[in-house]
Motif scaffolding. Structure first.
Motif, PDB file in Angstrom:
ATOM      1  N   GLN A  91       0.317  -1.403   0.115  1.00  0.00           N
ATOM      2  CA  GLN A  91      -0.178   0.030   0.271  1.00  0.00           C
ATOM      3  C   GLN A  91       0.766   1.399   0.066  1.00  0.00           C
ATOM      4  OE1 GLN A  91      -2.329  -0.123   3.619  1.00  0.00           O
ATOM      5  NE2 GLN A  91      -0.362  -0.264   4.984  1.00  0.00           N
ATOM      6  N   PRO A  92       0.385   2.001  -0.319  1.00  0.00           N
ATOM      7  CA  PRO A  92       1.081   3.552  -0.309  1.00  0.00           C
ATOM      8  C   PRO A  92       0.963   4.352   0.779  1.00  0.00           C
ATOM      9  CG  PRO A  92      -0.511   4.031  -1.635  1.00  0.00           C
ATOM     10  CD  PRO A  92      -0.947   2.761  -1.588  1.00  0.00           C
ATOM     11  N   HIS A  93       0.498   3.863   1.930  1.00  0.00           N
ATOM     12  CA  HIS A  93      -0.225   4.898   2.778  1.00  0.00           C
ATOM     13  C   HIS A  93      -0.469   3.895   4.564  1.00  0.00           C
ATOM     14  CE1 HIS A  93      -0.735   8.044  -0.052  1.00  0.00           C
ATOM     15  NE2 HIS A  93       0.481   8.607   0.208  1.00  0.00           N
ATOM     16  N   TYR A  94      -0.653   4.378   5.264  1.00  0.00           N
ATOM     17  CA  TYR A  94      -0.632   3.051   6.310  1.00  0.00           C
ATOM     18  C   TYR A  94      -1.913   2.159   6.697  1.00  0.00           C
ATOM     19  CZ  TYR A  94       3.623   3.864   8.775  1.00  0.00           C
ATOM     20  OH  TYR A  94       4.589   4.394   9.478  1.00  0.00           O
ATOM     21  N   ASP A  95      -3.601   3.697   5.188  1.00  0.00           N
ATOM     22  CA  ASP A  95      -4.989   2.887   6.334  1.00  0.00           C
ATOM     23  C   ASP A  95      -5.187   2.741   4.940  1.00  0.00           C
ATOM     24  OD1 ASP A  95      -4.609   5.325   4.490  1.00  0.00           O
ATOM     25  OD2 ASP A  95      -5.842   6.709   5.776  1.00  0.00           O
ATOM     26  N   ASP A  96      -4.377   3.172   2.764  1.00  0.00           N
ATOM     27  CA  ASP A  96      -5.175   1.951   2.041  1.00  0.00           C
ATOM     28  C   ASP A  96      -5.129   0.856   2.085  1.00  0.00           C
ATOM     29  OD1 ASP A  96      -5.152   4.684   0.455  1.00  0.00           O
ATOM     30  OD2 ASP A  96      -2.659   4.135   0.548  1.00  0.00           O
ATOM     31  N   ASN A  97      -4.948  -0.489   2.115  1.00  0.00           N
ATOM     32  CA  ASN A  97      -5.640  -1.924   2.443  1.00  0.00           C
ATOM     33  C   ASN A  97      -6.424  -1.997   2.857  1.00  0.00           C
ATOM     34  OD1 ASN A  97      -3.078  -2.642   1.055  1.00  0.00           O
ATOM     35  ND2 ASN A  97      -1.617  -2.948   2.443  1.00  0.00           N
ATOM     36  N   ASP A 101       1.594   9.280  -5.164  1.00  0.00           N
ATOM     37  CA  ASP A 101       1.285   7.862  -4.551  1.00  0.00           C
ATOM     38  C   ASP A 101       1.461   6.659  -4.681  1.00  0.00           C
ATOM     39  OD1 ASP A 101       3.987   9.304  -3.116  1.00  0.00           O
ATOM     40  OD2 ASP A 101       2.784   9.120  -0.966  1.00  0.00           O
ATOM     41  N   HIS A 102      -0.203   6.639  -5.025  1.00  0.00           N
ATOM     42  CA  HIS A 102      -1.567   5.591  -5.060  1.00  0.00           C
ATOM     43  C   HIS A 102      -0.168   4.682  -6.631  1.00  0.00           C
ATOM     44  CE1 HIS A 102      -4.514   5.801  -2.642  1.00  0.00           C
ATOM     45  NE2 HIS A 102      -3.504   5.629  -2.008  1.00  0.00           N
ATOM     46  N   ILE A 103      -0.483   5.927  -7.414  1.00  0.00           N
ATOM     47  CA  ILE A 103       0.201   5.791  -8.928  1.00  0.00           C
ATOM     48  C   ILE A 103       1.554   4.755  -9.197  1.00  0.00           C
ATOM     49  CG2 ILE A 103       0.929   6.603 -11.342  1.00  0.00           C
ATOM     50  CD1 ILE A 103      -1.526   9.053 -10.560  1.00  0.00           C
TER      51      ILE A 103
HETATM   52 ZN   LIG Z   1      -2.715   6.611   0.279  1.00  0.00          ZN
END
Ligand SMILES: [Zn+2]
Length: 248
Positions: free
Chosen positions: A22-28, A134-136
């Motif tokens: 995941q890009p950031h801590y909460d995306d998953n 970050d997502h891309i």
């Molecule tokens: Zn994110």
């Protein structure tokens, strides 16, 4: 012969080891905690790898970077305990910052070769109108790392991992935050678990924003389940790894 018989869409319930990048801590968890909880209940081991340090989203600006990082990790561990995450790893690239795509891909190769997942779950880098770089970068580097994992001439960021690596089979890749799902997972039974996990991310949301997020997830989960035999869903794009190149 139809292509589906050659490259069948893999069954994610065959998963034994799942690497969630995941890009950031909460995306998953925001996108897929309902599904990931189901996989854990089905006996799969879950490994989370977070690309960035996520510091830009921390709402309490009085925290130092060290304190903010601690708060983010505290939240992620709390959520991971609820879902059943076995191991968490972080790469610490600057959130919304400048970093090298190929360095990111080398790190993803390292963790794929080290953990040897049979499924990789990540963000869909081809989501139309996705503006967050970050997502891309994360989704694309994860997808490329999946197709290059067995090509050991392509080095990861860790020669020790590369020299110990024995080729293994990645059955499939699962994209979340997608506009082109080919499966809607029934998460009715794990909805409450998902929401309990999402609510752990206190460092990144004030109360009003968290409530709005839960409302949006609630509406979306029902919307994607319209016409299905269940009440709540998560939309996913599940692909055979060979489908990640040249349009198969
Ligand atoms: Zn994110």
């Amino acid at each position: 012969m139809i292509i589906e018989s050659i490259l069948p869409t893999p069954n994610i319930f065959d998963a034994k080891r799942v690497l969630c990048i995941q890009p950031h801590y909460d995306d998953n968890d925001i996108a897929a905690a309902g599904t990931l909880t189901l996989l854990h209940q089905n006996g799969a081991e879950l490994f989370y790898l977070t690309a960035t340090d996520d510091l830009m989203g921390v709402v309490d600006h009085s925290l130092s970077n060290e304190e903010a990082a601690k708060a983010l990790k505290r939240d992620q561990f709390a959520a991971g305990k609820i879902i059943g995450v076995k191991e968490q790893y972080w790469l610490g690239y600057p959130d919304a910052g400048e970093y090298d795509y190929f360095a990111l891909r080398r790190d993803f190769l390292k963790y794929i070769r080290m953990i040897q997942p049979d499924f990789v779950v990540t963000v869909d880098p081809w989501l139309t109108y996705e503006a967050h770089h970050d997502h891309i970068q994360t989704g694309l580097a994860a997808a490329e790392a999946v197709i290059f994992a067995g090509l050991t001439k392509i080095p990861s960021s860790d020669p020790t991992v590369d020299s110990a690596y024995k080729e293994h089979d990645i059955k499939g890749i699962v994209f979340y935050h997608t506009r082109e799902p080919n499966q809607v997972m029934d998460i009715s039974a794990t909805w409450e678990t998902k929401i309990a996990a999402v609510r752990c991310y206190e460092a990144q949301f004030n109360q009003a924003d968290m409530d709005r997020l839960i409302m949006a997830l609630d509406a979306k989960s029902r919307q994607v389940a319209a016409g299905e035999s269940f009440a709540r869903g998560e939309p996913l794009k599940v692909l055979h790894t060979s489908a990640l190149h040249c349009g198969f």
